[in-house]
Scaffold this active site. Sequence first.
Site, short mmCIF file in Angstrom:
data_model
loop_
_atom_site.label_atom_id
_atom_site.label_comp_id
_atom_site.label_asym_id
_atom_site.label_seq_id
_atom_site.Cartn_x
_atom_site.Cartn_y
_atom_site.Cartn_z
N ARG A 1 -6.48 10.76 0.32
CA ARG A 1 -6.19 11.26 -1.02
C ARG A 1 -7.47 11.56 -1.78
O ARG A 1 -7.52 12.47 -2.60
CB ARG A 1 -5.34 10.24 -1.79
CG ARG A 1 -3.90 10.16 -1.29
CD ARG A 1 -3.11 9.06 -1.99
NE ARG A 1 -3.40 7.74 -1.43
CZ ARG A 1 -3.68 6.67 -2.15
NH1 ARG A 1 -3.73 6.76 -3.47
NH2 ARG A 1 -3.90 5.52 -1.57
N HIS B 1 0.86 -1.19 0.00
CA HIS B 1 0.00 0.00 0.00
C HIS B 1 0.89 1.23 0.00
O HIS B 1 1.91 1.26 0.68
CB HIS B 1 -0.89 -0.01 1.25
CG HIS B 1 -2.01 0.97 1.21
ND1 HIS B 1 -1.82 2.33 1.31
CD2 HIS B 1 -3.36 0.79 1.07
CE1 HIS B 1 -3.00 2.94 1.24
NE2 HIS B 1 -3.94 2.03 1.10
#
Length: 386
Positions: free
Chosen positions: A87, A64
């Site tokens: 994000r 990740h």
Amino acid sequence: MAPNVILATGGFASDRSHGSYLEKYRPELMKMPATAGEFSTGDGITLGTSVGAGLVDMEKVQVHPTGWVDPSDPTNPGKILAGELMRGVGGIVINRDGNRFCNELGTRAYVTDKMFSHDPHYIKTKKWNITNEIPTFSLVLSASAAEGAKKHVDHYLNKGLLKKIEGLEDLAKWMNLPLSKVKETVEQYQRDAKDGRDQWGKTSFSGVPIDNLMDETFFAGTVTPVLHYCMGGLTINKEGNVLDENQQVISGLHAAGEVSGGVHGDNRLGGNSLLECTVFGTIVGKRIPIRPRNLSLQLNQDVDEFSGGKAELPNITMAEVQQHNTEGDCWVVIHGMVYDLTEFADEHPAGPESIIDLAGQDGTEEFQAVHGENILEDFDPVGVFV
């Protein structure tokens, strides 16, 4: 001997010992931090193989792109995940040179690849060099972006993983970069947002910083790529039965969750780990008789333990809880306490539906099927269920 054994012990991403599965199948990742707990050492896989279980996709380990680097303990191999939401609401990722380098809304594999591509060896081989330092980056959110993930931001601030910074000048100081460089990068992002597209193909721009960057409030933290999930594990069939190396069922042996392999292919989609646990846990659970337990007694014990020192909380009956049963007014009973999860539902990593479905109900059984009780420490109950 038990007639049935269910293995639900997780993956192996936290075992960096000599002879570990990580060393055997992905040695280049041995020094990379992980989001998995210390329990993630492949013990269930070892138990399965000791009775002849087959393995599948063991080399497939998901990296990740964003695990938080705790400034108070930066070298700790265990990291807390900075979820995609950070994000998604508008957070931008900036490298040590002060540049953006990717579409932040890309897949985990894409963003991780862009991070690793700062290294010349990786560009040539597409394989991480274990002798290299694991790269770190700055994840930066504007005030409006942070508002879109308020509960997560507050949680990360409380843990010291995010820092609230007033103005671009102090942000540049925090990043240890020239103000002119950070200004150039953020202003280019503002222009890209107005144009509707950047050089990496990003076309969705949420939480863009305000025009006057000196008056903007930023929220920033350091992130690094982390081992997040093991797609490989014990071979199972669609019923959750563990199979041997010849694809034959091992009688009485079952598996659910990350301990099993072959479910997700090359790279798991976000959110599907909980789905996997729920699906295969349900399939296996329904097929195996389980002795009933005294749930009401356990709830009373939970209330006694949890409510110590919280006598100021009101008593709330099921009749009152049932009045808060909509998406816009969602109360749920968990372990004898009543929680207002209305605002959190949309931010729930697994989606709002699983919470909204429990609105106005006792969700203890559903909750403890996938969560540990300590996760409730970050939520304030509105009352004690009686």
